[in-house]
Design a protein around this motif. Sequence first.
Motif, PDB file in Angstrom:
ATOM      1  N   ALA A  20      -1.466  62.108  33.307  1.00 23.95           N
ATOM      2  CA  ALA A  20      -1.517  60.728  33.783  1.00 23.95           C
ATOM      3  C   ALA A  20      -2.419  60.559  35.002  1.00 23.95           C
ATOM      4  CB  ALA A  20      -0.106  60.240  34.085  1.00 23.95           C
ATOM      5  N   ALA A  21      -2.394  61.533  35.894  1.00 24.70           N
ATOM      6  CA  ALA A  21      -3.158  61.377  37.142  1.00 24.70           C
ATOM      7  C   ALA A  21      -4.308  62.371  37.248  1.00 24.70           C
ATOM      8  CB  ALA A  21      -2.221  61.539  38.334  1.00 24.70           C
ATOM      9  N   GLY A  22      -4.875  62.769  36.107  1.00 20.45           N
ATOM     10  CA  GLY A  22      -5.957  63.746  36.146  1.00 20.45           C
ATOM     11  C   GLY A  22      -5.401  65.110  36.523  1.00 20.45           C
TER      12      GLY A  22
ATOM     13  N   ARG B 293      -3.060  67.126  43.295  1.00 19.62           N
ATOM     14  CA  ARG B 293      -2.674  68.253  44.146  1.00 19.62           C
ATOM     15  C   ARG B 293      -1.159  68.439  44.123  1.00 19.62           C
ATOM     16  NH1 ARG B 293      -6.369  69.955  48.206  1.00 19.62           N
ATOM     17  NH2 ARG B 293      -4.611  70.403  49.570  1.00 19.62           N
ATOM     18  N   LEU B 294      -0.770  69.669  44.319  1.00 19.19           N
ATOM     19  CA  LEU B 294       0.640  70.029  44.395  1.00 19.19           C
ATOM     20  C   LEU B 294       1.299  69.269  45.540  1.00 19.19           C
ATOM     21  CD1 LEU B 294       2.136  72.315  42.761  1.00 19.19           C
ATOM     22  CD2 LEU B 294       1.983  73.657  44.854  1.00 19.19           C
ATOM     23  N   ARG B 295       2.487  68.747  45.314  1.00 18.79           N
ATOM     24  CA  ARG B 295       3.236  68.071  46.372  1.00 18.79           C
ATOM     25  C   ARG B 295       4.007  69.100  47.196  1.00 18.79           C
ATOM     26  NH1 ARG B 295       5.692  63.188  42.634  1.00 18.79           N
ATOM     27  NH2 ARG B 295       3.811  61.920  42.568  1.00 18.79           N
ATOM     28  N   PRO B 296       4.306  68.778  48.462  1.00 18.72           N
ATOM     29  CA  PRO B 296       5.034  69.730  49.316  1.00 18.72           C
ATOM     30  C   PRO B 296       6.352  70.211  48.716  1.00 18.72           C
ATOM     31  CG  PRO B 296       4.171  67.933  50.640  1.00 18.72           C
ATOM     32  CD  PRO B 296       3.893  67.573  49.199  1.00 18.72           C
ATOM     33  N   GLU B 297       7.057  69.320  48.015  1.00 19.81           N
ATOM     34  CA  GLU B 297       8.355  69.731  47.456  1.00 19.81           C
ATOM     35  C   GLU B 297       8.226  70.744  46.318  1.00 19.81           C
ATOM     36  OE1 GLU B 297       7.655  65.503  45.628  1.00 19.81           O
ATOM     37  OE2 GLU B 297       7.123  66.583  47.447  1.00 19.81           O
ATOM     38  N   HIS B 298       6.993  70.961  45.839  1.00 14.84           N
ATOM     39  CA  HIS B 298       6.779  71.932  44.764  1.00 14.84           C
ATOM     40  C   HIS B 298       6.031  73.179  45.255  1.00 14.84           C
ATOM     41  CE1 HIS B 298       7.106  68.165  42.088  1.00 14.84           C
ATOM     42  NE2 HIS B 298       8.273  68.787  42.112  1.00 14.84           N
TER      43      HIS B 298
ATOM     44  N   ALA C 195      -1.424  70.763  40.668  1.00 15.83           N
ATOM     45  CA  ALA C 195      -0.097  70.585  40.067  1.00 15.83           C
ATOM     46  C   ALA C 195      -0.118  70.940  38.582  1.00 15.83           C
ATOM     47  CB  ALA C 195       0.376  69.149  40.271  1.00 15.83           C
ATOM     48  N   ALA C 196      -1.180  70.561  37.881  1.00 11.65           N
ATOM     49  CA  ALA C 196      -1.256  70.831  36.443  1.00 11.65           C
ATOM     50  C   ALA C 196      -1.357  72.329  36.189  1.00 11.65           C
ATOM     51  CB  ALA C 196      -2.448  70.098  35.828  1.00 11.65           C
ATOM     52  N   TRP C 197      -2.246  73.024  36.899  1.00  7.25           N
ATOM     53  CA  TRP C 197      -2.451  74.458  36.651  1.00  7.25           C
ATOM     54  C   TRP C 197      -1.196  75.259  36.971  1.00  7.25           C
ATOM     55  CZ3 TRP C 197      -2.658  79.112  39.376  1.00  7.25           C
ATOM     56  CH2 TRP C 197      -3.220  80.189  38.672  1.00  7.25           C
TER      57      TRP C 197
ATOM     58  N   ASP D 270       2.959  63.794  32.983  1.00  8.06           N
ATOM     59  CA  ASP D 270       2.919  63.783  34.453  1.00  8.06           C
ATOM     60  C   ASP D 270       3.097  65.198  34.999  1.00  8.06           C
ATOM     61  OD1 ASP D 270       3.344  63.540  37.177  1.00  8.06           O
ATOM     62  OD2 ASP D 270       4.705  61.845  37.003  1.00  8.06           O
ATOM     63  N   PRO D 271       2.052  65.777  35.627  1.00  5.52           N
ATOM     64  CA  PRO D 271       2.150  67.135  36.155  1.00  5.52           C
ATOM     65  C   PRO D 271       3.275  67.305  37.174  1.00  5.52           C
ATOM     66  CG  PRO D 271      -0.132  66.405  36.181  1.00  5.52           C
ATOM     67  CD  PRO D 271       0.705  65.209  35.833  1.00  5.52           C
ATOM     68  N   HIS D 272       3.543  66.271  37.985  1.00 11.06           N
ATOM     69  CA  HIS D 272       4.613  66.362  38.986  1.00 11.06           C
ATOM     70  C   HIS D 272       5.990  66.378  38.318  1.00 11.06           C
ATOM     71  CE1 HIS D 272       1.653  65.941  42.091  1.00 11.06           C
ATOM     72  NE2 HIS D 272       1.299  64.741  41.673  1.00 11.06           N
ATOM     73  N   ALA D 273       6.140  65.588  37.245  1.00 10.34           N
ATOM     74  CA  ALA D 273       7.407  65.585  36.506  1.00 10.34           C
ATOM     75  C   ALA D 273       7.632  66.942  35.853  1.00 10.34           C
ATOM     76  CB  ALA D 273       7.403  64.477  35.459  1.00 10.34           C
ATOM     77  N   ARG D 274       6.545  67.571  35.355  1.00  9.66           N
ATOM     78  CA  ARG D 274       6.652  68.916  34.776  1.00  9.66           C
ATOM     79  C   ARG D 274       7.150  69.904  35.814  1.00  9.66           C
ATOM     80  NH1 ARG D 274       1.118  69.157  33.224  1.00  9.66           N
ATOM     81  NH2 ARG D 274       1.089  67.377  31.870  1.00  9.66           N
TER      82      ARG D 274
END
Length: 197
Positions: free
Chosen positions: A116-118, A121-126, A155-157, A181-185
């Motif tokens: 969804a978002a290309g 970047r990884l979020r801090p919580e992950h 985030a995707a990788w 959604d990479p963040h949802a994954r």
Amino acid sequence: MPEAGAPLPLLPLQAVLVPGAGLDLRIFERRYLDMVRDCGRSGSGFGVCLILEGSETGAAATPAAFGTEALIEDFGSTPDGLLSLRVRGRRRFHVLRTRVRDNGLLVADVEWREDAAGSPRLRPEHALLAELLRRILLQVAGEHAEPAPLLFESAAWVGWRLAELLPLEMRQRQALLQDDDPHARLQRLLEAIAAEG
């Protein structure tokens, strides 16, 4: 809007292939030997989908609605004379409709799915997941030995490599594959790890 593609031959398996992951296959049924030959001639790939009903051999199995395009990286033969393939997952797709060719090969009309978002970047919580992946890669090395440091910020990788390397159940891996959604994954992965702990 995801783009629609040309008909894609499917190889239903008791496995989930995720983007970037490698998979070793042994091919012996005529329909799949023909498929591999056609892919080799055209430089195209084929779709790998988890089997929902049926088996890998015999009558056409019922595949999951989401799968991953597999590109052939290498081939050879096994000691017992079967064709061996090394494939790599490329793009995700959603099956719109399927049909069975005369030779029993399942072919699908698909739409290609993109995150969804290309590639955010990884979020801090992950961040913990990136560190877990670093530790796993240090242990298993292999084809992912010493990846570029910037990949650990994607985030995707990070999500796809963990989906590939963690000992997940097939239904868990399939749920990750279906999420755009990479963040949802990553959140799903975090929850799965916490549940195991």
